[in-house]
Scaffold this motif. Structure first.
Motif, PDB file in Angstrom:
ATOM      1  N   VAL A 109       0.856  -1.180   0.000  1.00  0.00           N
ATOM      2  CA  VAL A 109       0.000   0.000   0.000  1.00  0.00           C
ATOM      3  C   VAL A 109       0.898   1.237   0.000  1.00  0.00           C
ATOM      4  N   VAL A 110       0.552   2.207  -0.851  1.00  0.00           N
ATOM      5  CA  VAL A 110       1.272   3.480  -0.905  1.00  0.00           C
ATOM      6  C   VAL A 110       0.304   4.583  -0.507  1.00  0.00           C
ATOM      7  N   PHE A 111       0.670   5.321   0.528  1.00  0.00           N
ATOM      8  CA  PHE A 111      -0.128   6.448   1.016  1.00  0.00           C
ATOM      9  C   PHE A 111       0.556   7.713   0.521  1.00  0.00           C
ATOM     10  N   ASP A 112      -0.100   8.426  -0.425  1.00  0.00           N
ATOM     11  CA  ASP A 112       0.600   9.515  -1.113  1.00  0.00           C
ATOM     12  C   ASP A 112      -0.171  10.830  -1.088  1.00  0.00           C
ATOM     13  N   PRO A 113       0.214  11.748  -0.185  1.00  0.00           N
ATOM     14  CA  PRO A 113      -0.361  13.095  -0.217  1.00  0.00           C
ATOM     15  C   PRO A 113       0.457  14.069  -1.057  1.00  0.00           C
ATOM     16  N   VAL A 114       1.526  13.581  -1.706  1.00  0.00           N
ATOM     17  CA  VAL A 114       2.475  14.454  -2.402  1.00  0.00           C
ATOM     18  C   VAL A 114       2.166  14.556  -3.893  1.00  0.00           C
ATOM     19  N   GLY A 115       1.994  13.402  -4.562  1.00  0.00           N
ATOM     20  CA  GLY A 115       1.716  13.409  -5.996  1.00  0.00           C
ATOM     21  C   GLY A 115       2.955  13.683  -6.832  1.00  0.00           C
ATOM     22  N   GLY A 116       2.750  14.176  -8.052  1.00  0.00           N
ATOM     23  CA  GLY A 116       3.853  14.524  -8.936  1.00  0.00           C
ATOM     24  C   GLY A 116       4.788  13.356  -9.180  1.00  0.00           C
ATOM     25  N   GLU A 117       6.087  13.643  -9.172  1.00  0.00           N
ATOM     26  CA  GLU A 117       7.080  12.602  -9.429  1.00  0.00           C
ATOM     27  C   GLU A 117       7.073  11.525  -8.355  1.00  0.00           C
ATOM     28  N   VAL A 118       6.691  11.883  -7.140  1.00  0.00           N
ATOM     29  CA  VAL A 118       6.622  10.887  -6.069  1.00  0.00           C
ATOM     30  C   VAL A 118       5.597   9.818  -6.420  1.00  0.00           C
ATOM     31  N   PHE A 119       4.431  10.230  -6.894  1.00  0.00           N
ATOM     32  CA  PHE A 119       3.415   9.257  -7.307  1.00  0.00           C
ATOM     33  C   PHE A 119       3.916   8.420  -8.481  1.00  0.00           C
ATOM     34  N   GLU A 120       4.504   9.070  -9.470  1.00  0.00           N
ATOM     35  CA  GLU A 120       4.956   8.356 -10.663  1.00  0.00           C
ATOM     36  C   GLU A 120       6.042   7.338 -10.323  1.00  0.00           C
ATOM     37  N   ASN A 121       7.002   7.727  -9.485  1.00  0.00           N
ATOM     38  CA  ASN A 121       8.085   6.814  -9.130  1.00  0.00           C
ATOM     39  C   ASN A 121       7.616   5.701  -8.211  1.00  0.00           C
ATOM     40  N   SER A 122       6.576   5.967  -7.438  1.00  0.00           N
ATOM     41  CA  SER A 122       6.062   4.927  -6.535  1.00  0.00           C
ATOM     42  C   SER A 122       5.557   3.716  -7.309  1.00  0.00           C
ATOM     43  N   GLN A 123       5.129   3.915  -8.529  1.00  0.00           N
ATOM     44  CA  GLN A 123       4.626   2.803  -9.336  1.00  0.00           C
ATOM     45  C   GLN A 123       5.719   1.796  -9.680  1.00  0.00           C
ATOM     46  N   ARG A 124       6.974   2.172  -9.440  1.00  0.00           N
ATOM     47  CA  ARG A 124       8.109   1.298  -9.744  1.00  0.00           C
ATOM     48  C   ARG A 124       8.588   0.514  -8.531  1.00  0.00           C
ATOM     49  N   CYS A 125       7.925   0.689  -7.392  1.00  0.00           N
ATOM     50  CA  CYS A 125       8.353  -0.071  -6.196  1.00  0.00           C
ATOM     51  C   CYS A 125       7.148  -0.612  -5.447  1.00  0.00           C
ATOM     52  N   ILE A 126       6.190  -1.159  -6.195  1.00  0.00           N
ATOM     53  CA  ILE A 126       4.993  -1.721  -5.580  1.00  0.00           C
ATOM     54  C   ILE A 126       4.954  -3.234  -5.772  1.00  0.00           C
ATOM     55  N   ALA A 127       4.307  -3.897  -4.830  1.00  0.00           N
ATOM     56  CA  ALA A 127       4.128  -5.341  -4.894  1.00  0.00           C
ATOM     57  C   ALA A 127       2.951  -5.685  -5.799  1.00  0.00           C
ATOM     58  N   PHE A 128       2.837  -6.935  -6.167  1.00  0.00           N
ATOM     59  CA  PHE A 128       1.679  -7.361  -6.957  1.00  0.00           C
ATOM     60  C   PHE A 128       0.421  -7.181  -6.118  1.00  0.00           C
ATOM     61  N   GLY A 129      -0.602  -6.603  -6.742  1.00  0.00           N
ATOM     62  CA  GLY A 129      -1.857  -6.349  -6.036  1.00  0.00           C
ATOM     63  C   GLY A 129      -1.831  -5.106  -5.173  1.00  0.00           C
ATOM     64  N   ALA A 130      -0.856  -4.245  -5.378  1.00  0.00           N
ATOM     65  CA  ALA A 130      -0.713  -3.052  -4.544  1.00  0.00           C
ATOM     66  C   ALA A 130      -1.891  -2.106  -4.706  1.00  0.00           C
ATOM     67  N   ARG A 131      -2.128  -1.317  -3.657  1.00  0.00           N
ATOM     68  CA  ARG A 131      -3.147  -0.267  -3.685  1.00  0.00           C
ATOM     69  C   ARG A 131      -2.445   1.069  -3.484  1.00  0.00           C
ATOM     70  N   MET A 132      -2.574   1.951  -4.461  1.00  0.00           N
ATOM     71  CA  MET A 132      -1.962   3.270  -4.400  1.00  0.00           C
ATOM     72  C   MET A 132      -3.029   4.287  -4.025  1.00  0.00           C
ATOM     73  N   LEU A 133      -2.861   4.919  -2.886  1.00  0.00           N
ATOM     74  CA  LEU A 133      -3.871   5.813  -2.327  1.00  0.00           C
ATOM     75  C   LEU A 133      -3.504   7.258  -2.616  1.00  0.00           C
ATOM     76  N   VAL A 134      -4.342   7.924  -3.385  1.00  0.00           N
ATOM     77  CA  VAL A 134      -4.102   9.320  -3.756  1.00  0.00           C
ATOM     78  C   VAL A 134      -4.789  10.206  -2.726  1.00  0.00           C
ATOM     79  N   ILE A 135      -3.986  10.832  -1.858  1.00  0.00           N
ATOM     80  CA  ILE A 135      -4.506  11.664  -0.783  1.00  0.00           C
ATOM     81  C   ILE A 135      -4.543  13.129  -1.205  1.00  0.00           C
ATOM     82  N   GLY A 136      -3.540  13.540  -1.982  1.00  0.00           N
ATOM     83  CA  GLY A 136      -3.441  14.929  -2.408  1.00  0.00           C
ATOM     84  C   GLY A 136      -2.346  15.083  -3.444  1.00  0.00           C
ATOM     85  N   PHE A 137      -2.019  16.325  -3.731  1.00  0.00           N
ATOM     86  CA  PHE A 137      -1.035  16.588  -4.795  1.00  0.00           C
ATOM     87  C   PHE A 137      -0.271  17.868  -4.486  1.00  0.00           C
ATOM     88  N   THR A 138       0.281  17.938  -3.270  1.00  0.00           N
ATOM     89  CA  THR A 138       1.053  19.125  -2.901  1.00  0.00           C
ATOM     90  C   THR A 138       2.296  19.284  -3.761  1.00  0.00           C
TER      91      THR A 138
END
Length: 324
Positions: free
Chosen positions: A212-241
């Motif tokens: 699970v990725v908890f992401d209030p940052v967005g931008g490049e942080v969100f994009e790069n997080s997609q490269r370090c997730i497990a199978f079946g991961a849930r990416m949570l978009v909290i915000g985009f500061t």
């Protein structure tokens, strides 16, 4: 005369004004609360700039959460007494010396909480709970990556994630923020400037990635997080500061991952039972000493612009409160 921070022109915090107002007479079923503290949240900043999904008519007073004591009760109100220490939940209006609300907007302050702690509990921890429990369905033993772990909602996610039994990887921009995240239960600390966080997550999880990725940052942080997730991961978009990030469909497909938007307040308005369960759990956790906001700054009401700037400039660790 009571005071309130008033937005008469959309823009940065410096365009807001501190004004006095004449208290109005209560209508039946209303409660007056003398505010002792109000929490600063990013939606307040966005709303004042006209960049939030809720756009109140001008003029309005920012602020979605406050704490204080009941000072007056109108006819038709039951279960509330003069002097009760309460938390007030609002769409806006909390940056003031007093507010008028309905009983449904009030909850009792946890027994050993200061007013500033009560005024900074429900927005951040409610978002973290809704994200991790309702949306992310975080399970015991899973790896949770929390971005912006030194911020108010990030620290709340660290705390809630540990209560749910996850292995918490806290990522933040300074050693000071990570030190506080550690006190909230983070198992692993990642300093953005020290190494690419994807490399750190892969090292910590032995190549498996975050569940699970908890992401209030967005931008490049969100994009790069997609490269370090497990199978079946849930990416949570909290915000985009940090800006708007793009979902890479090839990476999401390969990992069988989901991207989930998180709007805790709207979810509760559409499904009140969901919100009531969240509130009961958070208040029980608070009463039991399991969750407590970390407040790095307490400023007087007249320093509202400075307080809001602490969030904009990312100088706060945890929460900022206005106190009266």
């Amino acid at each position: 005369m009571p005071r309130a921070v008033v937005c008469r022109e959309l823009g940065p915090p410096e365009k807001l004004r501190l004004e006095t107002f004449a208290p109005r007479v209560l209508a039946p079923g209303e409660v007056r609360v003398a505010i002792r503290a109000a929490g600063i949240n990013f939606p307040d900043i966005l709303m004042s700039a006209g960049e939030y999904q809720l756009k109140p008519d001008l003029p309005f007073t920012p602020g979605v959460e406050a704490a204080g004591s009941v000072s007056e009760i109108a006819d038709g109100v039951e279960g509330i007494a003069i002097g009760d220490r309460v938390i007030a939940r609002m769409r806006h209006g909390a940056y003031a010396d007093e507010v008028i609300v309905t009983p449904s907007q009030l909850v009792k302050l946890p027994p050993d909480f200061h007013y500033a702690e009560g005024a900074t509990l429900l927005a951040a921890h409610g978002t973290a709970y809704h994200a991790l429990v309702d949306r992310g369905q975080l399970r015991r033993g899973e790896a949770l990556l929390v971005h912006g772990a030194g911020g108010g909602v990030g620290l709340a996610a660290v705390e809630v994630g540990k209560l749910l039994g996850a292995t918490v990887i806290a990522a933040a921009s300074s050693e000071e923020k990570l030190a506080v995240a550690k006190t909230k239960g983070a198992d692993h600390l990642v300093l953005y400037a020290r190494e690419p966080f994807c490399d750190a997550v892969k090292r910590i999880t032995e190549g498996r990635g975050a569940d699970v990725v908890f992401d209030p940052v967005g931008g490049e942080v969100f994009e790069n997080s997609q490269r370090c997730i497990a199978f079946g991961a849930r990416m949570l978009v909290i915000g985009f500061t940090g800006g708007i990030g793009l979902a890479r469909t090839n990476l999401l497909m390969i990992k069988g991952a989901s991207v989930l938007g998180v709007r805790a307040g709207e979810a509760a308005r559409k499904n009140p039972a969901l919100g009531e369960e969240r509130l009961r759990t958070l208040l029980a956790w608070a009463a039991g000493g399991h969750v407590r906001p970390h407040i790095s700054h307490r400023l007087p009401l007249e320093d509202y612009a400075k307080a809001m700037r602490l969030l904009i400039d990312r100088k706060a660790i945890g929460r900022v409160a206005l106190v009266t």
